[in-house]
Design an enzyme around this catalytic site. Structure first.
Site, mmCIF file in Angstrom:
data_model
loop_
_atom_site.group_PDB
_atom_site.id
_atom_site.type_symbol
_atom_site.label_atom_id
_atom_site.label_comp_id
_atom_site.label_asym_id
_atom_site.label_seq_id
_atom_site.Cartn_x
_atom_site.Cartn_y
_atom_site.Cartn_z
ATOM 1 N N ASP A 57 43.457 47.341 75.406
ATOM 2 C CA ASP A 57 43.710 47.562 73.988
ATOM 3 C C ASP A 57 42.812 48.668 73.463
ATOM 4 O OD1 ASP A 57 41.253 46.341 73.367
ATOM 5 O OD2 ASP A 57 42.165 44.529 72.582
ATOM 6 N N ASN A 91 44.030 51.978 62.889
ATOM 7 C CA ASN A 91 45.304 51.584 62.296
ATOM 8 C C ASN A 91 45.296 51.767 60.785
ATOM 9 O OD1 ASN A 91 47.970 50.460 62.476
ATOM 10 N ND2 ASN A 91 47.127 48.587 61.616
ATOM 11 N N HIS A 144 50.909 53.229 62.835
ATOM 12 C CA HIS A 144 51.450 52.860 64.136
ATOM 13 C C HIS A 144 51.745 54.040 65.063
ATOM 14 C CE1 HIS A 144 51.775 49.109 61.992
ATOM 15 N NE2 HIS A 144 51.973 48.516 63.142
ATOM 16 N N GLU A 165 47.688 45.311 69.263
ATOM 17 C CA GLU A 165 47.275 46.544 69.934
ATOM 18 C C GLU A 165 46.965 46.294 71.397
ATOM 19 O OE1 GLU A 165 43.274 44.847 68.768
ATOM 20 O OE2 GLU A 165 45.270 44.769 67.936
#
Length: 175
Positions: free
Chosen positions: A56, A64, A69, A95
């Site tokens: 991640d 973010n 996105h 994520e």
């Protein structure tokens, strides 16, 4: 004779929507785990190696909140370019991503994870006037004799991921 091409097209689209993460275009969590269970069973049945890599984005909330996105979409493209056709990739959380690597030992998976980590670290995501650099942390493990499902393999990879994060992020953890 009825023309069923429109119906077939609709069925294919529904199948795609049921199995694909709409944001990234890779498998969604449900489909990743369905295929993952099949791969674990195949690995156990034939005594073949199977590795799981999860990763991640480090400090994703900050990324973010600022960039949205598009970062996840670009990350999925970057990683996809590093994989073989038979590797199985999916978005398994907000994520968090997973990659199943059939016919791959844990040491080979660690090498791949490190290569992907370096590619992510060196890649710039251009968003308007901003050039964004991100890092990611990885957890890697392989299917072991005692594993009867993907769940136990996933928990081990997740533990390795959090060890990598606790060791300073932008690292590959292994269990």
């Amino acid at each position: 004779i009825n023309d069923i091409s429109a119906r077939k097209k609709m069925e294919e689209e529904l199948q795609r929507l049921a199995t694909t993460d709409t944001l990234t275009g890779i498998l969604n969590r449900r489909q990743f785990f369905v295929l993952g269970e099949q791969e674990v069973e195949r690995s156990r049945r034939y005594g073949r190696s199977l590795a799981l890599l999860i990763y991640d984005i480090d400090h994703f909330k900050k990324v973010n909140d600022t960039f949205g996105h598009i970062v996840l979409q670009e990350l999925a493209k970057i990683v996809h370019a590093q994989l073989r056709k038979n590797d199985i990739e999916g978005r398994v959380g907000g994520e968090e991503f997973g990659i199943l690597l059939p016919e791959t030992s844990i040491s080979e998976a660690v090498v791949l994870a490190e290569r992907i980590r370096e590619v992510i670290e060196s890649f710039a995501i251009n968003i308007g006037e901003t050039s964004l650099h991100i890092t990611a942390s990885f957890g890697v493990t392989g299917v072991e004799e005692a594993d009867v499902s993907l769940d136990s393999v996933y928990k081990r990879a997740d533990s390795a991921l959090y060890e990598a994060k606790n060791a300073g992020r932008n690292r590959v953890g292994r269990k």
